[in-house]
Design a protein around this motif. Structure first.
Motif, PDB file in Angstrom:
ATOM      1  N   ASN A  72       1.821   9.989  -2.892  1.00  0.00           N
ATOM      2  CA  ASN A  72       1.090   8.799  -3.350  1.00  0.00           C
ATOM      3  C   ASN A  72       0.404   8.127  -2.158  1.00  0.00           C
ATOM      4  O   ASN A  72       0.842   7.085  -1.680  1.00  0.00           O
ATOM      5  CB  ASN A  72       2.056   7.822  -4.042  1.00  0.00           C
ATOM      6  N   PRO A  73      -0.690   8.723  -1.672  1.00  0.00           N
ATOM      7  CA  PRO A  73      -1.334   8.190  -0.471  1.00  0.00           C
ATOM      8  C   PRO A  73      -2.257   7.011  -0.760  1.00  0.00           C
ATOM      9  O   PRO A  73      -2.672   6.776  -1.903  1.00  0.00           O
ATOM     10  CB  PRO A  73      -2.147   9.385   0.025  1.00  0.00           C
ATOM     11  N   LEU A  74      -2.572   6.301   0.298  1.00  0.00           N
ATOM     12  CA  LEU A  74      -3.629   5.298   0.308  1.00  0.00           C
ATOM     13  C   LEU A  74      -4.589   5.666   1.426  1.00  0.00           C
ATOM     14  O   LEU A  74      -4.156   6.068   2.506  1.00  0.00           O
ATOM     15  CB  LEU A  74      -3.053   3.906   0.533  1.00  0.00           C
ATOM     16  N   VAL A  75      -5.885   5.536   1.163  1.00  0.00           N
ATOM     17  CA  VAL A  75      -6.878   5.798   2.200  1.00  0.00           C
ATOM     18  C   VAL A  75      -7.117   4.500   2.973  1.00  0.00           C
ATOM     19  O   VAL A  75      -7.394   3.455   2.383  1.00  0.00           O
ATOM     20  CB  VAL A  75      -8.206   6.295   1.601  1.00  0.00           C
ATOM     21  N   LEU A  76      -6.986   4.575   4.287  1.00  0.00           N
ATOM     22  CA  LEU A  76      -7.129   3.406   5.143  1.00  0.00           C
ATOM     23  C   LEU A  76      -8.336   3.605   6.060  1.00  0.00           C
ATOM     24  O   LEU A  76      -8.364   4.527   6.875  1.00  0.00           O
ATOM     25  CB  LEU A  76      -5.858   3.216   5.970  1.00  0.00           C
ATOM     26  N   ALA A  81       2.505   3.819  11.403  1.00  0.00           N
ATOM     27  CA  ALA A  81       2.760   4.332  10.053  1.00  0.00           C
ATOM     28  C   ALA A  81       3.938   5.294  10.058  1.00  0.00           C
ATOM     29  O   ALA A  81       4.847   5.211   9.220  1.00  0.00           O
ATOM     30  CB  ALA A  81       1.510   5.016   9.507  1.00  0.00           C
ATOM     31  N   LYS A  82       3.950   6.211  11.018  1.00  0.00           N
ATOM     32  CA  LYS A  82       5.051   7.169  11.109  1.00  0.00           C
ATOM     33  C   LYS A  82       6.371   6.456  11.393  1.00  0.00           C
ATOM     34  O   LYS A  82       7.410   6.793  10.812  1.00  0.00           O
ATOM     35  CB  LYS A  82       4.745   8.202  12.202  1.00  0.00           C
ATOM     36  N   VAL A 120      -0.461   7.616   4.302  1.00  0.00           N
ATOM     37  CA  VAL A 120      -1.797   7.056   4.488  1.00  0.00           C
ATOM     38  C   VAL A 120      -2.729   8.151   4.988  1.00  0.00           C
ATOM     39  O   VAL A 120      -2.347   8.983   5.822  1.00  0.00           O
ATOM     40  CB  VAL A 120      -1.810   5.869   5.484  1.00  0.00           C
ATOM     41  N   ILE A 121      -3.942   8.155   4.453  1.00  0.00           N
ATOM     42  CA  ILE A 121      -5.017   8.999   4.950  1.00  0.00           C
ATOM     43  C   ILE A 121      -5.899   8.080   5.778  1.00  0.00           C
ATOM     44  O   ILE A 121      -6.513   7.150   5.256  1.00  0.00           O
ATOM     45  CB  ILE A 121      -5.822   9.628   3.801  1.00  0.00           C
ATOM     46  N   VAL A 122      -5.942   8.305   7.076  1.00  0.00           N
ATOM     47  CA  VAL A 122      -6.612   7.383   7.996  1.00  0.00           C
ATOM     48  C   VAL A 122      -7.971   7.942   8.400  1.00  0.00           C
ATOM     49  O   VAL A 122      -8.074   9.077   8.873  1.00  0.00           O
ATOM     50  CB  VAL A 122      -5.749   7.129   9.245  1.00  0.00           C
ATOM     51  N   ARG A 154       1.899  -4.286   1.489  1.00  0.00           N
ATOM     52  CA  ARG A 154       0.997  -3.754   0.469  1.00  0.00           C
ATOM     53  C   ARG A 154       1.360  -2.317   0.118  1.00  0.00           C
ATOM     54  O   ARG A 154       1.343  -1.917  -1.055  1.00  0.00           O
ATOM     55  CB  ARG A 154      -0.453  -3.805   0.971  1.00  0.00           C
ATOM     56  N   LEU A 155       1.667  -1.521   1.136  1.00  0.00           N
ATOM     57  CA  LEU A 155       2.018  -0.131   0.898  1.00  0.00           C
ATOM     58  C   LEU A 155       3.330  -0.008   0.116  1.00  0.00           C
ATOM     59  O   LEU A 155       3.449   0.817  -0.794  1.00  0.00           O
ATOM     60  CB  LEU A 155       2.123   0.611   2.228  1.00  0.00           C
ATOM     61  N   VAL A 156       4.293  -0.836   0.471  1.00  0.00           N
ATOM     62  CA  VAL A 156       5.581  -0.813  -0.237  1.00  0.00           C
ATOM     63  C   VAL A 156       5.387  -1.228  -1.696  1.00  0.00           C
ATOM     64  O   VAL A 156       5.903  -0.577  -2.622  1.00  0.00           O
ATOM     65  CB  VAL A 156       6.605  -1.725   0.466  1.00  0.00           C
ATOM     66  N   ARG A 157       4.634  -2.292  -1.927  1.00  0.00           N
ATOM     67  CA  ARG A 157       4.392  -2.757  -3.302  1.00  0.00           C
ATOM     68  C   ARG A 157       3.685  -1.699  -4.135  1.00  0.00           C
ATOM     69  O   ARG A 157       3.935  -1.567  -5.339  1.00  0.00           O
ATOM     70  CB  ARG A 157       3.569  -4.047  -3.295  1.00  0.00           C
TER      71      ARG A 157
END
Length: 219
Positions: free
Chosen positions: A39-43, A170-171, A152-154, A143-146
């Motif tokens: 479940n990634p987020l693009v940052l 992040a790591k 994350v894709i950086v 935000r990521l936890v919620r």
């Protein structure tokens, strides 16, 4: 197999060390440094006018803003913009950071705006920061936890600065890190290539952008 941008920098001994110590297969031995997550987020890191500048050679871009990278940044934008569209189409959330230097009294100054080709959608957050890491002094981790994100894709800049600091943090917060190598950049080519090598060995998956697209499509 990924064609990494640092490959031609390595001596034969370097290659043997990487292989014999298992960095090419497993990354760091002290923690799980590889892994794509589910479940990634693009940052998007600091794609602002004062850092991007005009689409001109970097030495010309510096004449307007000492921090600008000109054509170096615009080459990356050519990869970042379609990748963001691809991620949105597949409902992968996108968030942005802006660095607000202490020399700027007005946080709404046009120099600090995200450049138009990468402008955030109305529902995409823009997180202001004062230091290199997107995690330091911000609510990004909350935000990521919620959102239940495990990775994350950086994309963005610079490889040796804000991208690196964000990837390391992040790591250290237990997240997977994915770097599409055509979507990150640095004003110094040596810093870019060696920075990506270091991140790949210890903290992140460094893949060609097309491989990251395949991963996103598989989610």
């Amino acid at each position: 197999m990924t064609a990494h941008v640092w490959d031609d920098l390595l001596s034969e001994r370097d290659r043997q060390v990487i292989s014999k110590a298992g960095y090419d297969e497993e990354g760091a031995s002290s923690w799980e440094s590889r892994g794509l997550g589910e479940n990634p987020l693009v940052l998007v890191i600091d794609m602002q006018r004062l850092i991007v500048g005009e689409n001109v050679p970097i030495l010309d871009a510096i004449e307007e803003y000492r921090t600008a990278m000109g054509h170096v940044a615009w080459e990356a934008i050519d990869h970042i913009a379609p990748f963001l569209d691809f991620a949105r189409e597949r409902e992968v959330p996108v968030a942005y950071t802006r660095v607000v230097p202490s020399s700027y009294d007005d946080p709404d100054h046009e120099d600090l705006e995200i450049v138009e080709p990468l402008a955030p959608a109305a529902d995409e957050p823009v997180i202001d920061k004062s230091y290199a890491s997107a995690f330091y002094g911000t609510d990004l981790l909350s935000r990521l936890v919620r959102g239940g994100h495990d990775s994350v894709i950086v994309v963005g800049n610079s490889t040796s600065g804000c991208v690196r600091a964000t990837a390391v943090d992040a790591k250290q917060n237990g997240l997977g890190v994915i770097l599409p190598q055509e979507c990150v950049f640095d004003r110094i080519e040596a810093s870019h290539r060696v920075g990506l090598l270091d991140l790949w060995m210890k903290y992140a998956e460094v893949l060609e952008t097309e491989q990251v697209r395949e991963y996103v499509a598989s989610l």
